[in-house]
Design an enzyme around this catalytic site. Structure first.
Site, PDB file in Angstrom:
ATOM      1  N   GLU A  96     -49.182   5.220 -17.813  1.00 62.87           N
ATOM      2  CA  GLU A  96     -50.305   6.075 -18.165  1.00 62.87           C
ATOM      3  C   GLU A  96     -51.620   5.299 -18.140  1.00 62.87           C
ATOM      4  OE1 GLU A  96     -47.014   7.222 -21.185  1.00 62.87           O
ATOM      5  OE2 GLU A  96     -47.453   5.587 -19.797  1.00 62.87           O
ATOM      6  N   CYS A  99     -45.553   6.560 -25.288  1.00 62.47           N
ATOM      7  CA  CYS A  99     -45.135   5.838 -26.493  1.00 62.47           C
ATOM      8  C   CYS A  99     -46.092   6.107 -27.644  1.00 62.47           C
ATOM      9  CB  CYS A  99     -45.036   4.342 -26.216  1.00 62.47           C
ATOM     10  SG  CYS A  99     -46.585   3.555 -25.708  1.00 62.47           S
ATOM     11  N   ALA A 154     -26.853  -6.263   1.477  1.00 57.66           N
ATOM     12  CA  ALA A 154     -27.656  -5.957   2.659  1.00 57.66           C
ATOM     13  C   ALA A 154     -26.716  -5.803   3.849  1.00 57.66           C
ATOM     14  CB  ALA A 154     -28.673  -7.069   2.929  1.00 57.66           C
ATOM     15  N   ARG A 210     -33.924 -10.705  -9.721  1.00 59.10           N
ATOM     16  CA  ARG A 210     -33.290 -11.885 -10.319  1.00 59.10           C
ATOM     17  C   ARG A 210     -34.127 -12.425 -11.474  1.00 59.10           C
ATOM     18  NH1 ARG A 210     -31.982 -15.417  -4.864  1.00 59.10           N
ATOM     19  NH2 ARG A 210     -30.227 -14.170  -4.048  1.00 59.10           N
ATOM     20  N   THR A 267     -18.287 -16.523  -1.120  1.00 56.76           N
ATOM     21  CA  THR A 267     -19.694 -16.465  -0.722  1.00 56.76           C
ATOM     22  C   THR A 267     -20.408 -17.759  -1.101  1.00 56.76           C
ATOM     23  OG1 THR A 267     -19.752 -14.067  -0.976  1.00 56.76           O
ATOM     24  CG2 THR A 267     -21.866 -15.208  -1.000  1.00 56.76           C
ATOM     25  N   ASP A 326     -22.049 -19.588   1.985  1.00 56.53           N
ATOM     26  CA  ASP A 326     -23.512 -19.487   2.082  1.00 56.53           C
ATOM     27  C   ASP A 326     -24.248 -20.603   1.364  1.00 56.53           C
ATOM     28  OD1 ASP A 326     -22.997 -17.189   3.447  1.00 56.53           O
ATOM     29  OD2 ASP A 326     -23.659 -15.817   1.863  1.00 56.53           O
ATOM     30  N   LEU A 328     -29.699 -18.911  -5.414  1.00 55.01           N
ATOM     31  CA  LEU A 328     -29.738 -17.787  -6.355  1.00 55.01           C
ATOM     32  C   LEU A 328     -30.855 -17.941  -7.374  1.00 55.01           C
ATOM     33  CD1 LEU A 328     -25.935 -17.119  -7.028  1.00 55.01           C
ATOM     34  CD2 LEU A 328     -27.443 -16.001  -5.371  1.00 55.01           C
ATOM     35  N   ARG A 363     -37.483 -17.893  -6.400  1.00 58.15           N
ATOM     36  CA  ARG A 363     -38.611 -18.694  -5.911  1.00 58.15           C
ATOM     37  C   ARG A 363     -39.665 -17.865  -5.172  1.00 58.15           C
ATOM     38  NH1 ARG A 363     -34.174 -19.439  -2.985  1.00 58.15           N
ATOM     39  NH2 ARG A 363     -34.200 -19.180  -0.722  1.00 58.15           N
TER      40      ARG A 363
END
Length: 337
Positions: free
Chosen positions: A55, A105, A182, A207, A219, A223, A227, A230
């Site tokens: 708002e 609120c 993805a 994250r 994974t 990979d 995680l 950044r």
């Protein structure tokens, strides 16, 4: 009479979805300001906890339009915007209507009360999508009605407003779990980076406000991820590696983030100790986590390649919201059980 096109409430809902998953522990909220001719003159959203509510952003932009004065746009804190609008509004909002996805609120928390601001500006009509389930902040509807403002509920958008607010309701009672993946147009999920830079920035922002990231052991080994957050200069959250095998190469970047706890478990029980959980994975993790996931987020990239696909042919989803994300299609979904 409102002009043709999406309703002001639907515009507010769609705008809020752009920040779904980014506002924890606050809800994603949108607000449209409509002038006396039924034209939407401003749309605001709540972008991050501790920052101005939807708002306030909407009224800030509406003031700039109605008064042809951009001075207010230089202000960033909620308290500054509140004070400026209260001192300078000169009844410019009297004939405006606010459409807000969540009840304004009533309390003064990290930011001042939106209901009190609306009251001070003399706004005569407010349309609400969903009542605030948080007892501490609720009461805005009653406050506004007591001040003489006409407040109604938007029954046409009731279910869509409920979909938007569901994460906020859930994580007040139990952990809220989002499964993200993805894929390309051909359904493949392997073979390097898939999603656009814009999509990856959104995931990093998610994250940043997550308590815990869950990822499969295979994974991690394949990979070798970090995680982190950044891409948004974000903070660090804990990681749960879901794996029966306990041994991992400790040089994998995710193990070397200061301030992070990394767990390696063969169950998902540890999720119960957290509130906002992001699972990142592929077909195997999708199957393993079905019983704990609340919503699904899929980024579909307009490309082909790779060999691994989801083979869960019996799964059926309800699309909650869709939007573009860079060159990708971004889909928020719930699985029909």
């Amino acid at each position: 009479m409102l002009l043709h096109g999406p309703s002001p409430m639907q515009v507010a809902i769609d705008s809020a979805w752009e920040y779904q998953g980014l506002t924890f522990p606050n809800p994603a909220v949108g607000c449209s300001v409509v002038d006396e001719h039924g034209k939407i003159i401003a749309v605001g959203v709540h972008e991050k906890a501790g920052e101005p509510h939807a708002e306030v952003h909407a009224l800030q932009m509406a003031y700039a339009v109605l008064r042809d004065d951009s001075t207010v746009l230089a202000l960033s804190s909620s308290a500054e915007i509140h004070d400026f609008l209260i001192k300078n509004h000169n009844n410019v909002f009297v004939d405006c209507t606010l459409y807000v996805t969540l009840e304004p609120c009533a309390h003064h928390g990290k930011t001042p009360s939106c209901a009190r601001l609306i009251e001070s500006l003399g706004i005569r009509k407010v349309v609400v999508g969903h009542k605030d389930p948080n007892a501490e902040a609720a009461g805005g509807i009653e406050l506004l009605r007591y001040s003489g403002c006409e407040v109604t509920m938007d029954d046409d958008c009731k279910s869509r407003a409920a979909d938007l607010i569901r994460p906020f309701i859930t994580w007040q009672q139990k952990p809220y779990v989002t499964f993200k993946w993805a894929q390309r147009l051909d359904g493949t999920v392997d073979g390097g980076t898939i999603s656009s830079h814009t999509s990856r920035v959104h995931v990093h922002a998610m994250r940043d406000v997550s308590d815990l990231i869950v990822i499969g052991g295979e994974t991690v080994r394949t990979d070798r991820p970090t995680l982190d957050a950044r891409l948004v200069d974000g903070g660090v959250c804990d990681v749960l590696i879901y794996s029966r095998e306990k041994e991992f190469d400790q040089s994998i970047p995710l193990f070397n983030i200061e301030g992070r706890k990394v767990y390696i478990d063969s169950s998902l029980d540890r999720i119960k100790a957290y509130r906002n959980i992001l699972i990142e994975g592929g077909p195997a993790m999708f199957e393993a986590t079905k019983d704990v996931v609340d919503s699904y987020l899929c980024f579909v990239a307009p490309k082909s390649g790779g060999t691994i696909r989801f083979t869960n042919t019996k799964d059926d989803f309800r699309i909650l919201h869709s939007q573009t994300s860079g060159s990708d299609l971004m889909l928020w979904m719930q699985r029909n059980k």
